[in-house]
Design a protein around this motif. Structure first.
Motif, short mmCIF file in Angstrom:
data_model
loop_
_atom_site.label_atom_id
_atom_site.label_comp_id
_atom_site.label_asym_id
_atom_site.label_seq_id
_atom_site.Cartn_x
_atom_site.Cartn_y
_atom_site.Cartn_z
N SER A 1 67.61 97.72 -6.56
CA SER A 1 66.17 97.44 -6.53
C SER A 1 65.39 98.54 -7.25
N ALA A 2 65.93 99.76 -7.27
CA ALA A 2 65.27 100.86 -7.98
C ALA A 2 65.26 100.61 -9.49
N LYS A 3 66.35 100.10 -10.02
CA LYS A 3 66.40 99.76 -11.45
C LYS A 3 65.39 98.66 -11.77
N PHE A 4 65.27 97.71 -10.86
CA PHE A 4 64.32 96.61 -11.00
C PHE A 4 62.90 97.16 -11.04
N GLU A 5 62.60 98.12 -10.15
CA GLU A 5 61.27 98.72 -10.10
C GLU A 5 60.94 99.47 -11.38
N ARG A 6 61.91 100.18 -11.92
CA ARG A 6 61.67 100.95 -13.15
C ARG A 6 61.31 100.04 -14.31
N THR A 7 61.96 98.89 -14.39
CA THR A 7 61.65 97.93 -15.45
C THR A 7 60.22 97.42 -15.29
N LEU A 8 59.85 97.04 -14.06
CA LEU A 8 58.50 96.54 -13.81
C LEU A 8 57.46 97.62 -14.08
N TRP A 9 57.78 98.86 -13.70
CA TRP A 9 56.82 99.95 -13.90
C TRP A 9 56.58 100.20 -15.39
N THR A 10 57.64 100.22 -16.18
CA THR A 10 57.51 100.45 -17.62
C THR A 10 56.62 99.38 -18.25
N GLU A 11 56.82 98.15 -17.83
CA GLU A 11 56.00 97.04 -18.35
C GLU A 11 54.53 97.23 -17.98
N LYS A 12 54.29 97.62 -16.73
CA LYS A 12 52.92 97.79 -16.25
C LYS A 12 52.25 98.99 -16.94
N GLU A 13 53.00 100.06 -17.12
CA GLU A 13 52.48 101.26 -17.76
C GLU A 13 52.09 100.97 -19.22
N ASN A 14 52.98 100.30 -19.94
CA ASN A 14 52.71 99.97 -21.34
C ASN A 14 51.50 99.04 -21.48
N ALA A 15 51.39 98.06 -20.57
CA ALA A 15 50.27 97.11 -20.61
C ALA A 15 48.95 97.83 -20.32
N ALA A 16 48.97 98.74 -19.35
CA ALA A 16 47.75 99.48 -19.00
C ALA A 16 47.29 100.36 -20.16
N LYS A 17 48.23 101.05 -20.77
CA LYS A 17 47.90 101.93 -21.90
C LYS A 17 47.33 101.14 -23.07
N ALA A 18 47.95 99.99 -23.37
CA ALA A 18 47.48 99.15 -24.47
C ALA A 18 46.07 98.63 -24.20
N LYS A 19 45.81 98.25 -22.96
CA LYS A 19 44.48 97.74 -22.58
C LYS A 19 43.42 98.83 -22.74
N ILE A 20 43.73 100.03 -22.24
CA ILE A 20 42.76 101.13 -22.28
C ILE A 20 42.46 101.54 -23.72
N GLN A 21 43.45 101.49 -24.58
CA GLN A 21 43.26 101.86 -25.99
C GLN A 21 42.25 100.93 -26.68
N LYS A 22 42.09 99.73 -26.16
CA LYS A 22 41.18 98.75 -26.76
C LYS A 22 39.76 98.84 -26.20
N THR A 23 39.56 99.69 -25.20
CA THR A 23 38.25 99.76 -24.54
C THR A 23 37.31 100.78 -25.15
N GLY A 24 37.76 101.52 -26.15
CA GLY A 24 36.93 102.56 -26.73
C GLY A 24 37.12 103.91 -26.08
N THR A 25 38.09 104.00 -25.18
CA THR A 25 38.40 105.27 -24.56
C THR A 25 38.91 106.25 -25.62
N VAL A 26 38.47 107.50 -25.53
CA VAL A 26 38.89 108.52 -26.49
C VAL A 26 40.18 109.16 -25.97
N ILE A 27 41.29 108.85 -26.61
CA ILE A 27 42.59 109.36 -26.19
C ILE A 27 43.03 110.45 -27.16
N THR A 28 43.25 111.65 -26.63
CA THR A 28 43.64 112.78 -27.47
C THR A 28 45.00 113.32 -27.05
N GLU A 29 45.59 114.14 -27.92
CA GLU A 29 46.82 114.84 -27.60
C GLU A 29 46.56 116.34 -27.72
N LEU A 30 47.40 117.13 -27.09
CA LEU A 30 47.22 118.57 -27.16
C LEU A 30 47.56 119.07 -28.56
#
Length: 338
Positions: free
Chosen positions: A276-305
């Motif tokens: 079930s832990a492997k299952f959770e990791r797959t779901l989490w990666t999908e959710k994380e990638n979707a959230a990041k892609a959505k935020i990038q489209k909102t005009g949020t200023v994303i910087t790196e160090l």
């Protein structure tokens, strides 16, 4: 005489009926004890029904029921129905709740050694963290919580955490200076922010949005899904990918419940937890990638160090490593070598 005979006969008949009834009850009791009994256990989860960790809890329950042929059934109570993470941990210790999944932040109050896995800038990336957790190092930490009446079963992912604020973009160490940052009610997290020359404001996650809007805090730190689902990006539109923390979560069972299980069922529980832990990791990666892609489209200023700045952030954590890592220097070194 006749009356005495009738009375005696009735007494004998009554005795015979009682004897027959007792034999029948004994027989029925024997049949009942041979019938398989289902063990019903409880799993506490504080997230919503569709959250990756909750979905993994349901997957775990499904696998256990399948592999035990229905002998063990697990009911999932999501949405913090059974209490906060800290409260549930206490219930786990008492054996009144059987399973849960919690962040290491509240769990470290019961086992201080878990602070090591939360040290800021401990891992280079996600791959290194999973090399550590899936090694003998990770297994020792799972076994270590047994001292607190808990049996660690497997590790869940909760992503990487970044800083975000509503004042200015962050690209270098000095950019955080003076900002009021909302953090978990954890001394480790508060000291991290303080050592970055910012001002930590401890608060519950559900208070952060109001804190940002009212100006009580300038920013906060969390994962991409949390930044998205709580709509923090609407107010704190500057996000820096500094990846200061990767805090894994632990799926566990009460030691009291564990000791009631047969060795065979203990083996099944452990196998299902890992699956079930492997299952959770797959779901989490999908959710994380979707959230990041959505935020990038909102005009949020994303910087790196900027080059060399991450080293400054990590150097500032030296006092935390000295305090929270005291006595575990060899473990920290082993983690950083992975």
């Amino acid at each position: 005489m006749k009356k005495l005979l009738i009375t005696s006969t009735c007494a004998l008949l009554a005795a015979g009926l009682i004897f027959t009834s007792c034999k029948q009850e004994k027989k029925d009791s024997s049949i009942s004890s041979e019938a398989p009994k289902q063990l019903v256990l409880r799993y506490a989860e504080n997230q919503s029904r569709d959250y990756p960790t909750t979905q993994a809890a349901y997957k775990f329950a499904e696998l256990v029921e399948q592999k035990t042929k229905g002998r063990i059934h697990i009911d999932i109570y999501y949405g913090a129905q059974l209490g906060t993470e800290k409260t549930v941990i206490e219930y786990i210790q008492l054996g009144t709740i059987d399973f849960t999944r919690v962040s290491l932040s509240p769990l470290s109050e019961f086992d201080k050694s878990l602070n090591i896995l939360q040290l800021p800038y401990l891992y280079k990336d996600s791959k290194q963290m999973w090399r550590v957790l899936e090694s003998d190092i990770g297994e020792k930490f799972l076994k270590g919580v047994e001292r607190a009446g808990i049996i660690g079963l497997s590790w869940f992912d909760s992503g990487v955490r970044n800083f975000y604020n509503g004042k200015r973009p962050i690209t270098k160490f000095d950019d955080l200076k003076g900002l009021k940052i909302g953090v978990q009610e954890s001394r480790l997290m508060m000291e991290m922010v303080r050592n970055l020359n910012a001002n930590p404001v401890p608060m519950a996650f559900d208070e952060v949005y109001t804190g940002l809007r009212s100006g009580i805090i300038d920013g906060a730190e969390n994962s991409w899904p949390a930044y998205d689902t709580a709509s923090h990006y609407e107010i704190a539109k500057y996000c820096v990918i500094d990846e200061h923390a990767r805090v894994p979560e632990m799926q566990m069972i009460s030691k009291i419940t564990w000791n009631k299980l047969s060795p065979e069922d203990q083996k099944i529980i452990k196998e299902c937890a890992l699956e079930s832990a492997k299952f959770e990791r797959t779901l989490w990666t999908e959710k994380e990638n979707a959230a990041k892609a959505k935020i990038q489209k909102t005009g949020t200023v994303i910087t790196e160090l900027a080059p060399g700045e991450r080293e400054k952030f990590k150097e500032a954590m030296s006092p935390l490593y000295a305090e929270f890592g005291a006595g575990y220097e060899d473990v920290i070194e082993s983690i950083q070598r992975k």
